[in-house]
Write a protein that holds these residues in place. Structure first.
Motif, short mmCIF file in Angstrom:
data_model
loop_
_atom_site.label_atom_id
_atom_site.label_comp_id
_atom_site.label_asym_id
_atom_site.label_seq_id
_atom_site.Cartn_x
_atom_site.Cartn_y
_atom_site.Cartn_z
N UNK A 1 0.82 -1.20 0.00
CA UNK A 1 0.00 0.00 0.00
C UNK A 1 0.86 1.25 0.00
N UNK A 2 0.31 2.33 -0.56
CA UNK A 2 1.06 3.59 -0.57
C UNK A 2 1.33 4.04 0.86
N UNK A 3 2.56 4.45 1.12
CA UNK A 3 2.95 4.88 2.45
C UNK A 3 3.44 3.75 3.33
N UNK A 4 3.19 2.52 2.93
CA UNK A 4 3.70 1.37 3.66
C UNK A 4 5.09 1.01 3.15
N UNK A 5 5.84 0.27 3.95
CA UNK A 5 7.18 -0.14 3.53
C UNK A 5 7.09 -1.08 2.34
#
Length: 291
Positions: A197-201
């Motif tokens: 997901x966007x913003x996840x590692x």
């Protein structure tokens, strides 16, 4: 009777002593300045050497992966399924001699070249591949189109600092450099299926390599890159990071890419609705003159 120095002699002696002290101080200051200036000169030379090295390294041509030209991978019809073919265009140092040309593939005469610029961290690219990946592969298999992919790295900032866009695009380059580019469509589909997901590692190296292996890639196969021995080394060392950076900048600055997914048909931006699978496929078939 002892002779005592006169007031004049005492003044002269005091002046001489002061002169000697001043001379010694001046000599000391001169020595300090000489050392200081010499140190500054050494630092300046060192900085200039470092800057010169960085400039030389940044201006040095980046050797492209085998099977890629300007960051592009190309696929066309084979006797059974699709095969990697020589991408169009030219790039200094590019080696695609082991790949058949489009003319030698099973692509129909006049088949349109459909090119997809994608970022493996891009949710829109995932949606595009989920909607159209199978359609594109099918059209390439039956010779209707020549399919090109160019992985770019625009969204590194969206992977919690681990540069996932660059690292995943680098893995594609590593696989191509090992002569296994025919497996990349399957690798790319699985990368999107497991997209962070966007913003996840972003995924770590072992996860990326596991996806490659699940698609049949031999991660211990040799690569041509001079700084890496195998696909595994190439991935963990991010051996093609500068190549990915350069091809991304070329796409943004010279090829009209403003975001991903960006689709072109015979070099022209696709203006239709790619989210409509049937309409998109119809547009591609008509572009190839097969309607």
């Amino acid at each position: 009777m002892a002779n005592h120095p006169s007031s004049k002699d005492r003044r002269n002696a005091a002046r001489e002593q002061a002169r000697q002290i001043a001379a010694a101080q001046a000599k000391k200051e001169k020595t300090v300045k000489t050392i200081l200036y010499a140190g500054i000169a050494v630092v300046v030379v060192a900085v200039m050497a470092v800057v010169g090295t960085l400039v030389w390294q940044s201006s040095r041509p980046v050797a492209p992966p085998q099977a890629m030209v300007s960051g592009t991978l190309a696929f066309a019809a084979a006797d059974d399924g699709i095969q990697a073919v020589q991408p169009a265009g030219e790039e200094e140092g590019a080696d695609v001699s082991d790949l058949p040309t489009v003319a030698d593939s099973g692509a129909a005469e006049g088949a349109s070249v459909v090119k997809v610029y994608l970022d493996f961290q891009c949710p829109g690219c995932k949606a595009f591949e989920e909607a159209n990946g199978e359609t594109l592969t099918s059209l390439a298999e039956d010779g209707s189109i020549v399919l090109e992919y160019e992985p770019v790295a625009i969204l590194d900032r969206m992977s919690a600092g681990n540069q996932y866009s660059t690292r995943s695009a680098n893995m594609a380059a590593c696989i191509a450099d090992s002569g296994q580019s025919a497996l990349l469509p399957d690798v790319m589909l699985e990368l999107f299926a497991q997209q962070p997901g966007e913003g996840q590692s972003g995924m770590e190296d072992d996860q990326l390599l596991s996806i490659a292996e699940s698609a049949g890639v031999d991660v211990d196969a040799d690569v041509a890159h001079e700084d890496a021995a195998t696909v595994r080394d190439c991935v963990t060392e991010v051996a093609f990071d500068r190549y990915v950076e350069n091809s991304t900048q070329d796409a943004l600055n010279s090829e009209g890419v403003q975001g991903t997914p960006h689709i072109t048909v015979d070099g022209e931006p696709y203006e239709g609705d790619w989210s409509n699978r049937e309409a998109f496929a119809g547009d591609l078939i008509r572009a190839s003159g097969q309607n």
